[in-house]
Design an enzyme around this catalytic site. Structure first.
Site, PDB file in Angstrom:
ATOM      1  N   ASP A  58     -41.957  15.346  27.392  1.00  0.00           N
ATOM      2  CA  ASP A  58     -40.468  15.451  26.675  1.00  0.00           C
ATOM      3  C   ASP A  58     -39.821  15.186  28.227  1.00  0.00           C
ATOM      4  O   ASP A  58     -38.451  14.679  28.531  1.00  0.00           O
ATOM      5  CB  ASP A  58     -40.074  16.920  26.674  1.00  0.00           C
ATOM      6  CG  ASP A  58     -40.864  18.353  27.585  1.00  0.00           C
ATOM      7  OD1 ASP A  58     -40.363  17.811  28.640  1.00  0.00           O
ATOM      8  OD2 ASP A  58     -39.993  19.040  26.457  1.00  0.00           O
ATOM      9  N   ASP A  97     -45.365  15.545  23.236  1.00  0.00           N
ATOM     10  CA  ASP A  97     -44.448  17.130  23.565  1.00  0.00           C
ATOM     11  C   ASP A  97     -43.484  17.842  22.136  1.00  0.00           C
ATOM     12  O   ASP A  97     -42.626  17.022  21.691  1.00  0.00           O
ATOM     13  CB  ASP A  97     -43.692  16.894  24.441  1.00  0.00           C
ATOM     14  CG  ASP A  97     -44.387  17.677  25.934  1.00  0.00           C
ATOM     15  OD1 ASP A  97     -45.179  18.289  25.923  1.00  0.00           O
ATOM     16  OD2 ASP A  97     -43.996  17.237  27.115  1.00  0.00           O
ATOM     17  N   LYS A 127     -47.886  18.848  21.596  1.00  0.00           N
ATOM     18  CA  LYS A 127     -48.226  19.695  23.072  1.00  0.00           C
ATOM     19  C   LYS A 127     -47.515  20.927  22.812  1.00  0.00           C
ATOM     20  O   LYS A 127     -45.759  20.311  22.591  1.00  0.00           O
ATOM     21  CB  LYS A 127     -48.213  18.959  24.358  1.00  0.00           C
ATOM     22  CG  LYS A 127     -48.107  19.789  25.963  1.00  0.00           C
ATOM     23  CD  LYS A 127     -48.683  19.341  26.842  1.00  0.00           C
ATOM     24  CE  LYS A 127     -47.619  18.912  27.542  1.00  0.00           C
ATOM     25  NZ  LYS A 127     -46.216  19.519  27.757  1.00  0.00           N
ATOM     26  N   GLU A 129     -45.047  24.182  25.406  1.00  0.00           N
ATOM     27  CA  GLU A 129     -45.108  25.237  26.195  1.00  0.00           C
ATOM     28  C   GLU A 129     -45.463  26.987  26.031  1.00  0.00           C
ATOM     29  O   GLU A 129     -44.298  27.258  24.984  1.00  0.00           O
ATOM     30  CB  GLU A 129     -44.068  24.916  27.173  1.00  0.00           C
ATOM     31  CG  GLU A 129     -44.037  23.710  27.636  1.00  0.00           C
ATOM     32  CD  GLU A 129     -42.684  23.036  28.803  1.00  0.00           C
ATOM     33  OE1 GLU A 129     -42.075  23.748  28.543  1.00  0.00           O
ATOM     34  OE2 GLU A 129     -42.266  21.636  28.861  1.00  0.00           O
ATOM     35  N   GLU A 196     -49.551  23.955  35.305  1.00  0.00           N
ATOM     36  CA  GLU A 196     -48.778  23.248  36.104  1.00  0.00           C
ATOM     37  C   GLU A 196     -48.278  24.659  36.885  1.00  0.00           C
ATOM     38  O   GLU A 196     -47.782  24.477  36.862  1.00  0.00           O
ATOM     39  CB  GLU A 196     -47.533  22.525  35.535  1.00  0.00           C
ATOM     40  CG  GLU A 196     -46.314  22.573  36.815  1.00  0.00           C
ATOM     41  CD  GLU A 196     -45.480  21.149  35.188  1.00  0.00           C
ATOM     42  OE1 GLU A 196     -45.720  20.933  33.997  1.00  0.00           O
ATOM     43  OE2 GLU A 196     -44.620  21.206  35.640  1.00  0.00           O
TER      44      GLU A 196
HETATM   45  O1  KIV Z   1     -44.040  16.661  29.678  1.00  0.00           O
HETATM   46  C1  KIV Z   1     -44.365  15.999  30.599  1.00  0.00           C
HETATM   47  O2  KIV Z   1     -44.116  15.115  30.945  1.00  0.00           O
HETATM   48  C2  KIV Z   1     -45.061  17.059  30.860  1.00  0.00           C
HETATM   49  C3  KIV Z   1     -46.602  16.611  31.911  1.00  0.00           C
HETATM   50  C4  KIV Z   1     -45.648  17.505  33.229  1.00  0.00           C
HETATM   51  C5  KIV Z   1     -47.453  17.734  32.543  1.00  0.00           C
HETATM   52  O3  KIV Z   1     -45.329  18.194  29.793  1.00  0.00           O
END
Ligand code: KIV
Length: 292
Positions: A58, A97, A127, A129, A196
């Protein structure tokens, strides 16, 4: 042939492509290279360069759309960019994401939005968070057949409660809390976790306690792999301080500015277009047109 050149490529064949399980099987044998991509040409480029995982992060909200953070990115926007990336990738595993507030609301919300993302974009892995707080959502998605990558440490979607884009895990207690989050995500079925902006020793200890992959960004060299934002490493991110974890491998914004400035100059002085950029017509037609 069309004046615009060849038609767009068909979606690439995915036989022999990386999967969550084939990458997990490579743990400890080689490092995993992951990078972001947000459109078709960059997807073609990074896949041809041999990356293992392409993340439709994202971060496109910031580096492509010019916003100041990632929280305004919507599911529809992630789907739009992911479709373009999927069309250009034939070998790497593509992960997309889940945007802010599309999964934090609970299992039902995460299932509905992940299903929409997978169906509409063709991506096979997502993915999310967060640590143990999202473990139920991870479990549900994995049980439904969607491989999940976790993301802990500096989680940009939560930057408002983290006090900004700040390094995490700087005390022994905070480091242990991150390790517990990582273990909970592993238990819930994640095949991989992004770490991260945490001190290298914290990432090293977490990696040693897991049997799944860790991918570091600002987390040192002990992780199983690394990820960078494509626009940061290619020098395409607009001016401003980059995080210290970025290594710039090119300066494409500057190269691009120079190329466009040359084009502007050549349009103005008439040296572009030249004869080779023009289309011919049959000589007799041209003579008729000229009235000869
Ligand atoms: O959104 C993204 O690009 C990320 C990376 C920084 C791991 O989550």
């Amino acid at each position: 042939m069309s004046v615009y050149g060849l038609p767009p490529a068909q979606p690439a064949a995915r036989e022999g492509a990386n999967t969550a399980s084939s990458l997990l099987a490579a743990r400890g044998q080689r490092k995993i290279a992951m990078i972001t991509a947000y459109d078709y040409p960059s997807a073609l480029m990074v896949d041809a360069a041999g990356v293992d995982i392409v993340l439709v992060g994202d971060t496109f909200g910031m580096v492509v759309l010019g916003r100041c953070d990632t929280v305004s990115v919507t599911l529809a926007e992630v789907i739009h960019h992911t479709r373009a990336v999927i069309a250009g990738v034939s070998r790497a595993l593509v992960v997309a994401d889940m945007p802010f507030m599309t999964y934090e609301g609970g299992v039902a919300q995460a299932m509905e939005n992940a299903a929409e993302l997978v169906r509409a974009s063709g991506v096979r892995a997502v993915k999310m968070e967060g640590g143990k707080i999202i473990a139920p959502q991870v479990r549900a998605l994995v049980d439904a057949g969607i491989p999940v990558m976790g993301h802990i440490g500096l989680t940009p979607q939560r930057s408002a409660v983290l006090g900004g884009f700040k390094v995490q895990g700087k005390t022994a207690a905070a480091a242990e809390a991150l390790a517990q989050d990582a273990l909970a995500l592993q238990e819930a079925g994640c095949f991989c976790i992004v770490l991260e902006a945490i001190p290298p020793i914290v990432a090293e200890r977490i990696t040693a306690r897991l049997r799944i992959l860790t991918i570091g960004i600002g987390a040192g060299a002990a992780c199983d792999g690394q990820v960078l934002v494509l626009h940061d490493m290619l020098g395409l991110t607009p001016a401003g301080p980059l995080p210290r974890f970025v290594r710039q491998y090119a300066h494409l914004a500057e190269d691009g500015r120079k190329a466009v400035a040359r084009y502007v100059q050549e349009v103005r002085d008439g040296s572009f277009p030249a004869a080779e950029h023009c289309y011919s017509m049959p000589e007799e037609e041209e003579l008729a047109l000229r009235g000869l």
